[in-house]
Design a protein around this motif. Structure first.
Motif, PDB file in Angstrom:
ATOM      1  N   LEU A  40       0.839  -1.201   0.000  1.00 23.14           N
ATOM      2  CA  LEU A  40       0.000   0.000   0.000  1.00 23.14           C
ATOM      3  C   LEU A  40       0.870   1.246   0.000  1.00 23.14           C
ATOM      4  CD1 LEU A  40      -1.361  -2.257   2.245  1.00 23.14           C
ATOM      5  CD2 LEU A  40      -3.296  -0.736   1.763  1.00 23.14           C
ATOM      6  N   LEU A  41       0.584   2.159  -0.930  1.00 24.81           N
ATOM      7  CA  LEU A  41       1.319   3.416  -1.062  1.00 24.81           C
ATOM      8  C   LEU A  41       0.360   4.585  -0.868  1.00 24.81           C
ATOM      9  CD1 LEU A  41       3.395   2.653  -4.315  1.00 24.81           C
ATOM     10  CD2 LEU A  41       4.010   2.143  -1.935  1.00 24.81           C
ATOM     11  N   TYR A  42       0.833   5.641  -0.214  1.00 26.53           N
ATOM     12  CA  TYR A  42       0.019   6.833  -0.003  1.00 26.53           C
ATOM     13  C   TYR A  42       0.803   8.068  -0.433  1.00 26.53           C
ATOM     14  CZ  TYR A  42       2.701   7.130   4.369  1.00 26.53           C
ATOM     15  OH  TYR A  42       3.707   7.194   5.299  1.00 26.53           O
ATOM     16  N   GLN A 104      -1.409  -4.242  -5.237  1.00 30.63           N
ATOM     17  CA  GLN A 104      -1.065  -2.981  -4.605  1.00 30.63           C
ATOM     18  C   GLN A 104      -2.298  -2.100  -4.457  1.00 30.63           C
ATOM     19  OE1 GLN A 104       2.390  -1.003  -6.284  1.00 30.63           O
ATOM     20  NE2 GLN A 104       3.524  -2.933  -6.499  1.00 30.63           N
ATOM     21  N   VAL A 105      -2.209  -1.166  -3.496  1.00 32.09           N
ATOM     22  CA  VAL A 105      -3.212  -0.122  -3.311  1.00 32.09           C
ATOM     23  C   VAL A 105      -2.484   1.211  -3.398  1.00 32.09           C
ATOM     24  CG1 VAL A 105      -4.901   0.910  -1.749  1.00 32.09           C
ATOM     25  CG2 VAL A 105      -4.617  -1.586  -1.804  1.00 32.09           C
ATOM     26  N   TRP A 106      -2.952   2.100  -4.277  1.00 28.01           N
ATOM     27  CA  TRP A 106      -2.395   3.444  -4.390  1.00 28.01           C
ATOM     28  C   TRP A 106      -3.462   4.444  -3.963  1.00 28.01           C
ATOM     29  CZ3 TRP A 106      -0.105   3.280 -10.062  1.00 28.01           C
ATOM     30  CH2 TRP A 106       0.957   2.352 -10.103  1.00 28.01           C
ATOM     31  N   VAL A 143      -7.168   1.646  -6.792  1.00 25.21           N
ATOM     32  CA  VAL A 143      -6.839   3.068  -6.713  1.00 25.21           C
ATOM     33  C   VAL A 143      -7.856   3.793  -5.836  1.00 25.21           C
ATOM     34  CG1 VAL A 143      -5.624   3.100  -8.910  1.00 25.21           C
ATOM     35  CG2 VAL A 143      -8.076   3.554  -8.885  1.00 25.21           C
ATOM     36  N   MET A 144      -7.332   4.750  -5.060  1.00 26.46           N
ATOM     37  CA  MET A 144      -8.153   5.519  -4.123  1.00 26.46           C
ATOM     38  C   MET A 144      -7.662   6.968  -4.110  1.00 26.46           C
ATOM     39  SD  MET A 144      -7.946   2.734  -1.004  1.00 26.46           S
ATOM     40  CE  MET A 144      -8.663   3.862   0.178  1.00 26.46           C
ATOM     41  N   GLY A 163      -1.407   2.959 -13.682  1.00 28.39           N
ATOM     42  CA  GLY A 163      -1.460   1.521 -13.468  1.00 28.39           C
ATOM     43  C   GLY A 163      -1.381   0.752 -14.775  1.00 28.39           C
ATOM     44  N   ARG A 164      -2.109   1.215 -15.790  1.00 26.33           N
ATOM     45  CA  ARG A 164      -2.035   0.555 -17.098  1.00 26.33           C
ATOM     46  C   ARG A 164      -0.637   0.679 -17.682  1.00 26.33           C
ATOM     47  NH1 ARG A 164      -7.095   3.094 -17.798  1.00 26.33           N
ATOM     48  NH2 ARG A 164      -6.201   4.674 -19.192  1.00 26.33           N
TER      49      ARG A 164
END
Length: 247
Positions: A40-42, A104-106, A143-144, A163-164
């Motif tokens: 997870l990245l912020y 992953q979560v961005w 994505v958030m 992401g693509r």
């Protein structure tokens, strides 16, 4: 020194209504052992960073769903090209965590209508190819974004493009939290709301796609152009001769 953030109160989910929750959202889609690995990245270095707080809520849910999570802290990450050859401990660690991950979560704040420089710097430090490996290719991505004002989707749209570009499988669902300063209490925990419910939706979906694609990840990113580059024929000369004879 590890740049992974410790997740406070990992088992405390005050905004969640457990009677409506699937504890194993990927049931029937594939094997969940070993646990799916999610990075997870912020995108903010503020002491009270709402993108970090949203990521922490996401990580708690992912752990509840049986995943292993890592939250990277970019506090000392240099700008891209600031250090010759990217030879810097934070850059090395970020790439190692990305290679470790299956998904992953961005999450980024929206600033001037797009993602922050902090978020973009992390993505820019993840090359398509690194020592013969692909730090992002074939991994799932959720994505958030968090907003200071009304709801917007500029940032999640930008993250989808990235992401693509990084050859990731970006899931359909996404989260955009409006007026984020109103959605978290003094302890940094998200209040019950439709915004929180959407984060639950997104994390359920991320787990499902990660488990579903897990046994097929290598096949899905197997590319003709890369086989040519590696001089890696699909068929042996004998097989090729047999194919030629049949045709």
């Amino acid at each position: 020194m590890s740049r992974l953030r410790r997740l406070p109160d990992p088992d405390h989910l005050p905004a969640l209504r457990p009677e409506y929750l699937h504890r194993n959202p990927a049931s029937g889609l594939g094997i969940i052992d070993p646990p799916p690995r999610i990075l997870l990245l912020y995108g903010s270095l503020r002491e009270r960073s709402f993108s970090r707080l949203a990521v922490e809520e996401a990580a708690r849910l992912l752990q509840l769903f049986g995943c292993e999570t890592r939250i990277f802290d970019p506090f000392d990450l240099p700008l891209p090209d600031q250090v010759a050859g990217d030879d810097q401990p934070a850059v090395h660690e970020l790439r190692e965590h990305s290679l470790w991950s299956e998904g992953q979560v961005w999450c980024s704040p929206e600033r001037h209508g797009t993602i922050t420089g902090t978020m973009k710097a992390q993505i820019d430090h993840l090359p398509l190819a690194y020592k013969g490996m692909r730090p992002t290719q074939g991994r799932t991505l959720a994505v958030m974004q968090v907003n200071a004002g009304s709801q917007s989707f500029n940032t999640v749209n930008t993250l989808r493009v990235l992401g693509r570009w990084m050859r990731m499988v970006t899931i359909p669902n996404q989260s955009s939290v409006a007026k984020a300063y109103e959605e978290f209490d003094e302890a940094g925990r998200m209040k019950p709301s439709a915004y929180y419910d959407r984060i639950v939706d997104v994390m359920e979906e991320l787990v499902r796609f990660t488990v579903l694609l897990r046994p097929h990840a290598e096949m899905l990113v197997d590319r003709y152009s890369e086989r040519v580059e590696r001089d890696q024929p699909v068929a042996t000369p004998v097989e090729a001769a047999g194919i030629a004879a049949e045709s």
